[in-house]
Design a protein around this motif. Structure first.
Motif, mmCIF file in Angstrom:
data_model
loop_
_atom_site.group_PDB
_atom_site.id
_atom_site.type_symbol
_atom_site.label_atom_id
_atom_site.label_comp_id
_atom_site.label_asym_id
_atom_site.label_seq_id
_atom_site.Cartn_x
_atom_site.Cartn_y
_atom_site.Cartn_z
ATOM 1 N N ILE A 18 -18.195 -10.007 -34.390
ATOM 2 C CA ILE A 18 -17.150 -10.655 -33.613
ATOM 3 C C ILE A 18 -15.808 -10.333 -34.258
ATOM 4 O O ILE A 18 -15.735 -9.955 -35.421
ATOM 5 C CB ILE A 18 -17.348 -12.186 -33.500
ATOM 6 C CG1 ILE A 18 -17.295 -12.842 -34.875
ATOM 7 C CG2 ILE A 18 -18.639 -12.523 -32.792
ATOM 8 C CD1 ILE A 18 -17.260 -14.347 -34.818
ATOM 9 N N GLU A 20 -11.929 -11.958 -34.745
ATOM 10 C CA GLU A 20 -11.040 -13.104 -34.605
ATOM 11 C C GLU A 20 -9.614 -12.583 -34.697
ATOM 12 O O GLU A 20 -9.297 -11.794 -35.584
ATOM 13 C CB GLU A 20 -11.285 -14.127 -35.703
ATOM 14 C CG GLU A 20 -10.437 -15.363 -35.561
ATOM 15 C CD GLU A 20 -10.757 -16.424 -36.592
ATOM 16 O OE1 GLU A 20 -9.819 -17.069 -37.067
ATOM 17 O OE2 GLU A 20 -11.946 -16.592 -36.914
ATOM 18 N N SER A 43 -12.923 -14.742 -24.313
ATOM 19 C CA SER A 43 -13.170 -15.328 -25.632
ATOM 20 C C SER A 43 -14.534 -16.009 -25.689
ATOM 21 O O SER A 43 -15.042 -16.514 -24.689
ATOM 22 C CB SER A 43 -12.052 -16.294 -26.002
ATOM 23 O OG SER A 43 -12.388 -17.609 -25.806
ATOM 24 N N ASP A 45 -15.249 -18.768 -27.144
ATOM 25 C CA ASP A 45 -15.082 -20.215 -26.988
ATOM 26 C C ASP A 45 -14.394 -20.590 -25.676
ATOM 27 O O ASP A 45 -14.109 -21.761 -25.455
ATOM 28 C CB ASP A 45 -14.262 -20.752 -28.160
ATOM 29 C CG ASP A 45 -14.847 -20.322 -29.483
ATOM 30 O OD1 ASP A 45 -16.003 -20.684 -29.748
ATOM 31 O OD2 ASP A 45 -14.160 -19.603 -30.243
ATOM 32 N N VAL A 49 -9.417 -21.081 -30.662
ATOM 33 C CA VAL A 49 -10.290 -21.698 -31.659
ATOM 34 C C VAL A 49 -9.519 -22.794 -32.377
ATOM 35 O O VAL A 49 -8.365 -22.586 -32.766
ATOM 36 C CB VAL A 49 -10.756 -20.646 -32.695
ATOM 37 C CG1 VAL A 49 -11.590 -21.280 -33.787
ATOM 38 C CG2 VAL A 49 -11.505 -19.530 -32.020
ATOM 39 N N ASN A 51 -8.753 -24.351 -35.556
ATOM 40 C CA ASN A 51 -8.884 -23.806 -36.893
ATOM 41 C C ASN A 51 -8.315 -24.782 -37.915
ATOM 42 O O ASN A 51 -7.238 -25.342 -37.720
ATOM 43 C CB ASN A 51 -8.132 -22.466 -36.956
ATOM 44 C CG ASN A 51 -8.573 -21.600 -38.086
ATOM 45 O OD1 ASN A 51 -9.234 -22.058 -39.001
ATOM 46 N ND2 ASN A 51 -8.192 -20.337 -38.036
ATOM 47 N N TYR A 61 -8.171 -16.656 -31.426
ATOM 48 C CA TYR A 61 -9.238 -16.446 -30.450
ATOM 49 C C TYR A 61 -10.351 -15.649 -31.122
ATOM 50 O O TYR A 61 -10.085 -14.868 -32.030
ATOM 51 C CB TYR A 61 -8.744 -15.639 -29.244
ATOM 52 C CG TYR A 61 -7.846 -16.384 -28.303
ATOM 53 C CD1 TYR A 61 -8.367 -17.082 -27.226
ATOM 54 C CD2 TYR A 61 -6.467 -16.368 -28.477
ATOM 55 C CE1 TYR A 61 -7.537 -17.749 -26.339
ATOM 56 C CE2 TYR A 61 -5.630 -17.033 -27.599
ATOM 57 C CZ TYR A 61 -6.179 -17.722 -26.532
ATOM 58 O OH TYR A 61 -5.352 -18.382 -25.656
ATOM 59 N N ARG A 62 -11.592 -15.834 -30.641
ATOM 60 C CA ARG A 62 -12.727 -15.041 -31.113
ATOM 61 C C ARG A 62 -13.343 -14.306 -29.935
ATOM 62 O O ARG A 62 -13.544 -14.883 -28.870
ATOM 63 C CB ARG A 62 -13.789 -15.929 -31.762
ATOM 64 C CG ARG A 62 -13.321 -16.622 -32.999
ATOM 65 C CD ARG A 62 -14.402 -17.404 -33.691
ATOM 66 N NE ARG A 62 -15.189 -18.202 -32.753
ATOM 67 C CZ ARG A 62 -16.406 -18.641 -32.998
ATOM 68 N NH1 ARG A 62 -16.978 -18.389 -34.146
ATOM 69 N NH2 ARG A 62 -17.062 -19.356 -32.113
ATOM 70 N N TYR A 64 -16.386 -11.029 -28.875
ATOM 71 C CA TYR A 64 -17.394 -10.080 -29.307
ATOM 72 C C TYR A 64 -16.691 -8.742 -29.499
ATOM 73 O O TYR A 64 -15.763 -8.398 -28.758
ATOM 74 C CB TYR A 64 -18.517 -9.957 -28.278
ATOM 75 C CG TYR A 64 -19.353 -11.205 -28.171
ATOM 76 C CD1 TYR A 64 -20.127 -11.639 -29.253
ATOM 77 C CD2 TYR A 64 -19.367 -11.964 -27.007
ATOM 78 C CE1 TYR A 64 -20.887 -12.786 -29.165
ATOM 79 C CE2 TYR A 64 -20.130 -13.119 -26.914
ATOM 80 C CZ TYR A 64 -20.880 -13.525 -28.000
ATOM 81 O OH TYR A 64 -21.617 -14.667 -27.920
ATOM 82 N N TRP A 68 -13.613 -6.846 -27.377
ATOM 83 C CA TRP A 68 -12.350 -6.549 -28.038
ATOM 84 C C TRP A 68 -11.982 -5.078 -27.834
ATOM 85 O O TRP A 68 -10.873 -4.758 -27.427
ATOM 86 C CB TRP A 68 -12.433 -6.898 -29.512
ATOM 87 C CG TRP A 68 -11.317 -6.328 -30.324
ATOM 88 C CD1 TRP A 68 -11.385 -5.313 -31.213
ATOM 89 C CD2 TRP A 68 -9.950 -6.755 -30.306
ATOM 90 N NE1 TRP A 68 -10.150 -5.073 -31.748
ATOM 91 C CE2 TRP A 68 -9.251 -5.941 -31.209
ATOM 92 C CE3 TRP A 68 -9.257 -7.744 -29.604
ATOM 93 C CZ2 TRP A 68 -7.886 -6.080 -31.441
ATOM 94 C CZ3 TRP A 68 -7.896 -7.877 -29.843
ATOM 95 C CH2 TRP A 68 -7.226 -7.053 -30.748
ATOM 96 N N THR A 88 -15.620 -10.069 -38.309
ATOM 97 C CA THR A 88 -16.636 -10.828 -39.043
ATOM 98 C C THR A 88 -17.990 -10.608 -38.386
ATOM 99 O O THR A 88 -18.095 -9.965 -37.351
ATOM 100 C CB THR A 88 -16.322 -12.339 -39.041
ATOM 101 O OG1 THR A 88 -16.253 -12.783 -37.696
ATOM 102 C CG2 THR A 88 -15.025 -12.659 -39.744
ATOM 103 N N LEU A 90 -21.441 -12.688 -36.966
ATOM 104 C CA LEU A 90 -22.005 -13.960 -36.535
ATOM 105 C C LEU A 90 -23.515 -13.821 -36.606
ATOM 106 O O LEU A 90 -24.099 -13.001 -35.908
ATOM 107 C CB LEU A 90 -21.565 -14.278 -35.103
ATOM 108 C CG LEU A 90 -22.133 -15.531 -34.457
ATOM 109 C CD1 LEU A 90 -21.608 -16.767 -35.189
ATOM 110 C CD2 LEU A 90 -21.751 -15.598 -33.000
#
Length: 105
Positions: A18, A20, A43, A45, A49, A51, A61-62, A64, A68, A88, A90
Motif C-alpha cells: 500500500i 500512504e 482510497s 479507507d 486517514v 492519523n 490517504y492510503r 493499494y 496509486w 508500506t 499490509l
C-alpha cells in the motif's frame, strides 16, 4: 531464510503493498476538477486517514500500490498537487496454526 530486499520471502507472499500519501488540504479545497472525490473513491479507507501524527493543514490517504500507479499518481500530477509518498506493506493473512500457537503461549 531467504530475503528479498530485506524482507523474508514468506512475508512478501502474504502481504499487499500500500502507499500512504500526505498532502496539503488547500490543494483539494481550491481545485475545480474535484480531485477529492477521486481520492476518496480509490482510497482504502474511502476518505482521509485519521492519523495520530496529524499535522495541521495536512491530510493523509492510503491506496493499494496498483491504484496509486495506475490512477491516483496521474491525477495528482495533472493537477500539480505535491505529495509525500510512503510505501508500506499490509499483512493480510496469518496462518491459523501460527495464530493458535501464539494464543497458547
Amino acid at each position: 531464510m531467504q530475503f528479498i530486499a530485506g524482507t523474508p520471502v514468506g512475508i512478501i507472499s502474504d502481504a499487499l503493498e500500500i502507499v500512504e500519501i500526505k498532502l496539503w488540504e488547500t490543494y483539494l479545497l481550491h481545485n475545480r476538477t474535484n480531485v477529492n472525490q477521486a481520492l476518496n473513491q480509490f482510497s482504502i479507507d474511502h476518505g482521509p486517514v485519521e492519523n495520530a501524527q496529524h499535522e495541521p493543514g495536512r491530510i493523509a490517504y492510503r491506496f493499494y500500490a496498483e491504484n496509486w500507479e495506475n490512477d491516483i499518481k496521474h491525477i495528482l500530477y495533472e493537477n500539480r498537487i505535491p505529495v509525500v509518498v510512503k510505501p508500506t506493506y499490509l499483512h493480510t493473512k496469518v496462518s491459523r496454526s501460527k495464530a493458535l500457537h501464539m494464543a497458547e503461549v
